[in-house]
Design an enzyme around this catalytic site. Structure first.
Site, mmCIF file in Angstrom:
data_model
loop_
_atom_site.group_PDB
_atom_site.id
_atom_site.type_symbol
_atom_site.label_atom_id
_atom_site.label_comp_id
_atom_site.label_asym_id
_atom_site.label_seq_id
_atom_site.Cartn_x
_atom_site.Cartn_y
_atom_site.Cartn_z
ATOM 1 N N HIS A 1 11.681 -37.466 1.782
ATOM 2 C CA HIS A 1 11.149 -36.183 2.253
ATOM 3 C C HIS A 1 12.298 -35.239 2.620
ATOM 4 C CE1 HIS A 1 8.506 -33.481 4.719
ATOM 5 N NE2 HIS A 1 9.614 -33.377 5.440
ATOM 6 N N GLU A 2 13.284 -35.759 3.348
ATOM 7 C CA GLU A 2 14.433 -34.922 3.738
ATOM 8 C C GLU A 2 15.222 -34.480 2.502
ATOM 9 O OE1 GLU A 2 14.585 -33.752 6.661
ATOM 10 O OE2 GLU A 2 13.053 -35.065 7.498
ATOM 11 N N HIS B 1 13.645 -31.525 0.947
ATOM 12 C CA HIS B 1 14.029 -30.227 1.534
ATOM 13 C C HIS B 1 15.307 -29.704 0.862
ATOM 14 C CE1 HIS B 1 11.050 -29.735 4.593
ATOM 15 N NE2 HIS B 1 11.349 -30.844 5.236
ATOM 16 N N GLU C 1 7.104 -28.070 3.909
ATOM 17 C CA GLU C 1 6.780 -29.466 4.268
ATOM 18 C C GLU C 1 5.927 -30.109 3.177
ATOM 19 O OE1 GLU C 1 8.226 -31.121 6.581
ATOM 20 O OE2 GLU C 1 9.246 -29.297 7.248
ATOM 21 N N ASP D 1 6.995 -33.307 1.015
ATOM 22 C CA ASP D 1 6.102 -34.471 0.954
ATOM 23 C C ASP D 1 5.814 -34.850 -0.500
ATOM 24 O OD1 ASP D 1 5.934 -34.725 3.670
ATOM 25 O OD2 ASP D 1 3.860 -33.995 3.861
HETATM 26 ZN ZN LIG Z 1 10.210 -31.799 6.684
#
Ligand SMILES: [Zn+2]
Length: 417
Positions: free
Chosen positions: A278-279, A282, A357, A361
Site C-alpha cells: 500500500h505504501e 503511494h 488511499e 489499496d
Molecule cells: Zn495510505
C-alpha cells in the site's frame, strides 16, 4: 467599535465553531446510536468488549475535541480583538529595533507563544485520554523534552526562513510574493528530504528491519512492486504510543518507507507485506508530488493575499497595526486567519486524499494477489487502535483523510460480494 475586517474575522471564527459543533454532535449521536452491539458489517472486526471500549474511546475523543476547538476559537478571538498583536509588535520594536531580522524573530517567537494555550490540551490528551485507554507509553519527562525540541526546531528553521522572506520584499519589489512563494516551495522540498533524515531521528530511533525471513519476504515484494529498496526502516513508535501505523515519505533517491514497531508486532508477515505494498502504491502513483502541487496552489494564493492585504490600510489598520506596518504583521494575520478560510476546503482536500488511499489499496491488492491480506491488516488496525467504526457520513466526508474501514473493504473486494 469593530472594524469591518474584525467583523469578517469574527464571522469566520463563528462559522467554523458552528460547523465544528454540528459535525461533532452528529458524530456523537451516530456513535451512540450504534453503541448497543457490534454492527453486523463489522462482526469479525471486534468482539463485544473491545467494541464497547472503542465506543467509549470515540466518545471521549469527541468530548475532548469539542473543548479543544472551543478553547482554540476563544484564544484566537482574544488574540485578534484584544489589541495584543500590535501592542507586542510595538513593545518588541522598542526593545529590539525594527530591522528585518528583528521582525522575523518577533514573528517566530509570537507564533511559538500562540501555540502555548494548546499545550495543556496536549498534556491532557496524552496523560489522561490516551492513558485511560492504554495507548500512552510516554513519560512526563519525554513529553517535556519533546516540546523543548520542537520549540527549538521551530526557531532554528522558522527564523532564517522568515528573515529571508521579509528581506525579499525589499529586494524584489512588486513581484516579491512570487519570490516568496518560490522560496517556501524550495523549503518544502528540502524539508521532505531533511525531515526523515535529520529531524525525525531527533525524536525516534529508526532501525533497519532485522535480517531474517520477514525482511527477505518484504524486500522481495518491494522488488516485484517496482520499489527498489536496500532496507525497510522500523520506527520505535512504542516509545510514545501503542497506536500502530506505517508511512511513506520523501521522493526519488530520498524516499523512505517506515513501519512502526507496534505494527510489526501486531500483523502477520502477509499482512505486513500488504501494508508495505500500500505504501509503495503511494509512491508509484505519485501521490506526494500530487499533494505538493495542491499545496503549491494554496501557497501561491496565500502569498498573493499577503501582498494584497499588506498594501491595504483597512486590513492592517483594522487589526490595530499602523497602516504601513508592512509584511510581518500581514504575514502573521494571514497565518492566523488562513486556517479559518481553508477549513471550508478540507472536504475537497480530504476527498483527494481518500482517492489516493483507494488507489494505493488497489495497487496493494494487485501486488499481493488478492484483497485478503490487506483487509486482514485493516481490520486488525481498526481493532488495535479502537477506531470509530460508525462515523457520521457528513463527519467522515468533511474530516476523514482515509476512507472508513467498510468503504475500503468494499472497494477492495468489489461491490456485490
Ligand atoms: Zn495510505
Amino acid at each position: 467599535m469593530l472594524q469591518p475586517v474584525e467583523i469578517v474575522a469574527a464571522a469566520l471564527i463563528a462559522a467554523k465553531m458552528a460547523a465544528d459543533a454540528v459535525f461533532a454532535s452528529l458524530n456523537r449521536r451516530e456513535i451512540i446510536r450504534h453503541s448497543g452491539a457490534v454492527p453486523p458489517a463489522y462482526a469479525g472486526v471486534m468482539d463485544a468488549p473491545t467494541y464497547a471500549k472503542a465506543v467509549e474511546y470515540s466518545l471521549a475523543k469527541n468530548t475532548f475535541g469539542r473543548w479543544e476547538e472551543l478553547c482554540g476559537a476563544v484564544v484566537l478571538a482574544g488574540v485578534l480583538f484584544s489589541g495584543m498583536l500590535p501592542w507586542s509588535l510595538a513593545a518588541w520594536t522598542d526593545f529590539a529595533g525594527a530591522a528585518t531580522w528583528s521582525q522575523a524573530l518577533w514573528l517566530v517567537l509570537l507564533l511559538l507563544a500562540l501555540s502555548v494555550p494548546s499545550i495543556p490540551f496536549d498534556w491532557w490528551g496524552t496523560f489522561r485520554l490516551e492513558e485511560r485507554f492504554g495507548f500512552n507509553k510516554s513519560t512526563v519527562q519525554l513529553w517535556v523534552v519533546d516540546k523543548l525540541k520542537a520549540g527549538a526546531i521551530t526557531i532554528a528553521l522558522g527564523f532564517p526562513l522568515l528573515w529571508l522572506l521579509l528581506s525579499v520584499v525589499a529586494w524584489a519589489g512588486t513581484w516579491w510574493w512570487l519570490w516568496g512563494f518560490a522560496i517556501v516551495m524550495v523549503f518544502q522540498l528540502l524539508m521532505l528530504v531533511l525531515v526523515p533524515k535529520l529531524i525525525m531521528p531527533l525524536f525516534n530511533k529508526f532501525t533497519p528491519l532485522p535480517e531474517g525471513e520477514l525482511k527477505v519476504e518484504l524486500l522481495a515484494l518491494a522488488e516485484r512492486a517496482g520499489f527498489r529498496a536496500r532496507t525497510i526502516d522500523v520506527m520505535d513508535g512504542s516509545k510514545r504510543s501503542g497506536h500502530s501505523n506505517a508511512f511513506f515519505t520523501g521522493f526519488g533517491r530520498f524516499r523512505k518507507i517506515v513501519l512502526f514497531d507496534t505494527l510489526v508486532a501486531q500483523l502477520t508477515a502477509a499482512e505486513l507485506a500488504a501494508v508495505l505494498a500500500h505504501e509503495i502504491g503511494h509512491y508509484k502513483r505519485g501521490h506526494i508530488p500530487k499533494m505538493l502541487v495542491v499545496s503549491a496552489v494554496f501557497l501561491a494564493f496565500g502569498f498573493f493575499a499577503v501582498d494584497w492585504l499588506m498594501r491595504s490600510p483597512a486590513f492592517l489598520g483594522g487589526f490595530g497595526f499602523a497602516p504601513t506596518a508592512g509584511m510581518a504583521p500581514a504575514l502573521l494575520l494571514v497565518t492566523l486567519l488562513g486556517g479559518l478560510a481553508t477549513y471550508w476546503l478540507s472536504p475537497l482536500i480530504n476527498a483527494l486524499s481518500r482517492k489516493h488511499e483507494y488507489e494505493a489499496d488497489a495497487f496493494a491488492r494487485d501486488a499481493v494477489a488478492g484483497p485478503a491480506a490487506l483487509v486482514g491488516a485493516l481490520r486488525k488496525l481498526a481493532e488495535k487502535n479502537l477506531s470509530n467504526l460508525t462515523p457520521h457520513p457528513w463527519f467522515s466526508t468533511f474530516h476523514y483523510s482515509h476512507p472508513t474501514l467498510i468503504e475500503r473493504e468494499r472497494a477492495l473486494v468489489g461491490e456485490g460480494t
